[in-house]
Enzyme design. Structure first.
Site, mmCIF file in Angstrom:
data_model
loop_
_atom_site.group_PDB
_atom_site.id
_atom_site.type_symbol
_atom_site.label_atom_id
_atom_site.label_comp_id
_atom_site.label_asym_id
_atom_site.label_seq_id
_atom_site.Cartn_x
_atom_site.Cartn_y
_atom_site.Cartn_z
ATOM 1 N N GLU A 264 5.996 -5.985 1.264
ATOM 2 C CA GLU A 264 4.631 -6.214 1.522
ATOM 3 C C GLU A 264 4.229 -7.491 1.277
ATOM 4 O O GLU A 264 3.193 -8.102 1.920
ATOM 5 C CB GLU A 264 3.942 -5.382 0.519
ATOM 6 C CG GLU A 264 4.038 -3.846 0.239
ATOM 7 C CD GLU A 264 3.240 -3.243 -0.761
ATOM 8 O OE1 GLU A 264 3.758 -2.910 -1.647
ATOM 9 O OE2 GLU A 264 2.184 -2.837 -0.397
ATOM 10 N N CYS B 80 1.234 5.867 1.819
ATOM 11 C CA CYS B 80 2.250 5.509 0.531
ATOM 12 C C CYS B 80 3.682 5.985 0.773
ATOM 13 O O CYS B 80 3.947 7.089 0.729
ATOM 14 C CB CYS B 80 1.547 5.883 -0.849
ATOM 15 S SG CYS B 80 2.541 5.169 -1.977
ATOM 16 N N TRP C 179 3.993 -0.688 -7.887
ATOM 17 C CA TRP C 179 4.675 -1.848 -7.875
ATOM 18 C C TRP C 179 4.794 -2.059 -6.792
ATOM 19 O O TRP C 179 4.688 -1.429 -5.704
ATOM 20 C CB TRP C 179 5.843 -1.893 -8.744
ATOM 21 C CG TRP C 179 6.932 -0.734 -8.468
ATOM 22 C CD1 TRP C 179 7.569 -0.417 -7.248
ATOM 23 C CD2 TRP C 179 6.798 0.522 -9.365
ATOM 24 N NE1 TRP C 179 8.415 0.702 -7.419
ATOM 25 C CE2 TRP C 179 7.770 1.286 -8.431
ATOM 26 C CE3 TRP C 179 6.479 0.816 -10.634
ATOM 27 C CZ2 TRP C 179 8.196 2.705 -9.060
ATOM 28 C CZ3 TRP C 179 6.882 2.163 -10.825
ATOM 29 C CH2 TRP C 179 7.702 2.912 -10.238
ATOM 30 N N ARG D 47 5.622 7.657 -3.174
ATOM 31 C CA ARG D 47 4.964 8.922 -3.734
ATOM 32 C C ARG D 47 5.872 9.861 -4.552
ATOM 33 O O ARG D 47 5.528 10.697 -5.227
ATOM 34 C CB ARG D 47 4.225 9.815 -2.582
ATOM 35 C CG ARG D 47 3.103 9.206 -2.198
ATOM 36 C CD ARG D 47 2.361 10.119 -1.062
ATOM 37 N NE ARG D 47 2.992 9.893 0.333
ATOM 38 C CZ ARG D 47 2.749 10.476 1.506
ATOM 39 N NH1 ARG D 47 2.216 11.790 1.423
ATOM 40 N NH2 ARG D 47 3.214 10.119 2.656
HETATM 41 N N1 ARG Z 1 -0.210 -4.151 0.640
HETATM 42 C C1 ARG Z 1 -0.861 -4.637 -0.419
HETATM 43 C C2 ARG Z 1 -0.647 -5.850 -0.848
HETATM 44 O O1 ARG Z 1 0.500 -6.516 -0.274
HETATM 45 C C3 ARG Z 1 -0.850 -3.817 -1.612
HETATM 46 C C4 ARG Z 1 -1.021 -2.231 -1.224
HETATM 47 C C5 ARG Z 1 -0.450 -1.356 -2.458
HETATM 48 N N2 ARG Z 1 1.034 -1.456 -2.491
HETATM 49 C C6 ARG Z 1 1.859 -0.907 -3.450
HETATM 50 N N3 ARG Z 1 3.144 -1.105 -3.312
HETATM 51 N N4 ARG Z 1 1.179 -0.042 -4.457
HETATM 52 O O2 ARG Z 1 -0.993 -6.487 -1.712
#
Ligand code: ARG
Length: 361
Positions: A239, A64, A234, A67
């Site tokens: 991602e 992560c 968030w 953090r």
């Molecule tokens: N990578 C995952 C997704 O795209 C989520 C993982 C957690 N990500 C976060 N920003 N807390 O759905």
């Protein structure tokens, strides 16, 4: 059992030290917990310990980059709930509380700990996620959800065959038949993706949900295993923009976007993928911002992670990390994370993968 004593003691010393308790307080608590383990084979955390443990588990999450905010986690204690229905209601509450009208709150809901023969499991990978269907005409929706979607259908959920169908919540208590429940639509915030300059972007009909709530990992605090402990932060834009909507084994949108941009995709060396990727990521960040939903770009996230590393150094703690996960998938070498090594050692408390309770194919 010997292990349980050791892990409990180690955690309690860490917890009570960081919370500024006295030597007497920690010794007394350790004796109390030891007696509890002797009598029952397990022990229970008080709320203070649970709260610290869940936060420290985030702090120790090597994959992560977010953090810096570990100490701001909202910890909802749901350990007293033992029916599927009550757990469902708590999950709904989590979604609502964490979404917070778009100003996302990092939140975890902790359900009862796993003891022999008693285990709560949430079958979903994330509380909110899109279904994936393998059909004669090809895959519809999120290919990553196919196995879980099939499990839902087997349990009696009606498939809808859309590209962005929110899956139901599937909850299992002990060895009972899992129960599924729909999430009320008005609680699921979604963001339609548009581009600040390219008007045609809306024609792609892309969207993504606001809050990623990982629900299939276990939380290990001092030898106690919480097998259902969904948590969220968030999104970081990449991602969605560089993985979920871009990977060729996910929504695979780069060829379509390059097409709209009139880029020639006959050779890789035109960098059509890279150019499409940048515009998709620009669109994701722009759209979330415009919708008033919390999101962070990868440059800002890396700066925040740097601050986290500095703060941890000040507190005399080592930062562990998994480099291949910490570097962003877009322009990684523009962030400091790319240019240094990280030790991927596993500290506890932490979140762990667990075996999927359904057939994975
Ligand atoms: N990578 C995952 C997704 O795209 C989520 C993982 C957690 N990500 C976060 N920003 N807390 O759905």
């Amino acid at each position: 059992m010997e292990k349980m004593f050791q892990e409990a003691e180690k955690f309690l010393r860490l917890c009570y030290d960081e919370l500024g308790k006295t030597e007497g307080e920690v010794e007394q608590r350790i004796q109390e917990v030891f007696r509890e383990i002797d009598d029952n084979g397990f022990y229970e955390h008080n709320y203070e310990e649970l709260k610290f443990g869940a936060k420290a588990a985030w702090r120790n999450s090597n994959r992560c980059i977010g953090r810096l905010f570990w100490d701001q986690l909202h910890v909802l204690d749901k350990r007293h709930l033992n029916t599927e229905k009550a757990i469902y209601q708590a999950l709904i509450e989590h979604i609502d509380f964490a979404t917070n009208g778009g100003k996302i709150r990092p939140t975890i809901s902790v359900f009862s700990q796993s003891i022999s023969g008693e285990t709560v499991r949430i079958w979903n990978h994330q509380l909110i996620r899109y279904a994936g269907y393998e059909t004669e005409g090809g895959i519809i929706g999120d290919p990553d959800s196919i196995a879980f979607t099939n499990a839902c259908i087997d349990l009696g959920w009606e498939p809808k065959y859309g590209h962005f169908d929110v899956l139901p919540l599937v909850i299992q208590v002990n060895d009972h038949e899992p129960q599924w429940f729909n999430i009320p639509e008005d609680l699921v915030y979604e963001v339609s993706i548009s581009h600040p300059e390219y008007e045609w972007f809306t024609a792609l009909n892309l969207k993504w949900y606001a809050v990623p709530i990982i629900s299939d990992m276990s939380l290990d605090i001092g030898g106690v295993l919480y097998s259902a402990a969904p948590f969220n932060g968030w999104y970081m834009g990449t991602e969605i923009g560089a993985r979920n909507l871009a990977d060729d084994n996910r929504y695979n949108m780069l060829p379509t976007i390059a097409d709209y941009m009139n880029l020639s995709n006959d050779r890789p060396s035109t960098l059509w993928k890279d150019r499409a990727l940048i515009e998709l990521n620009t669109a994701v960040l722009h759209s979330f911002k415009q919708a008033g939903v919390s999101i962070v770009d990868h440059h800002t996230a890396a700066q925040q992670f740097k601050k986290f590393e500095e703060r941890e150094a000040k507190a005399d703690r080592d930062v562990t990390g998994k480099w291949s996960w910490l570097i962003p998938p877009v322009s990684p070498a523009t962030t400091h994370v790319f240019h240094k090594p990280y030790s991927n050692a596993t500290e506890k408390p932490n979140y762990f993968y667990q075996t999927k309770p359904y057939q994975e194919e």
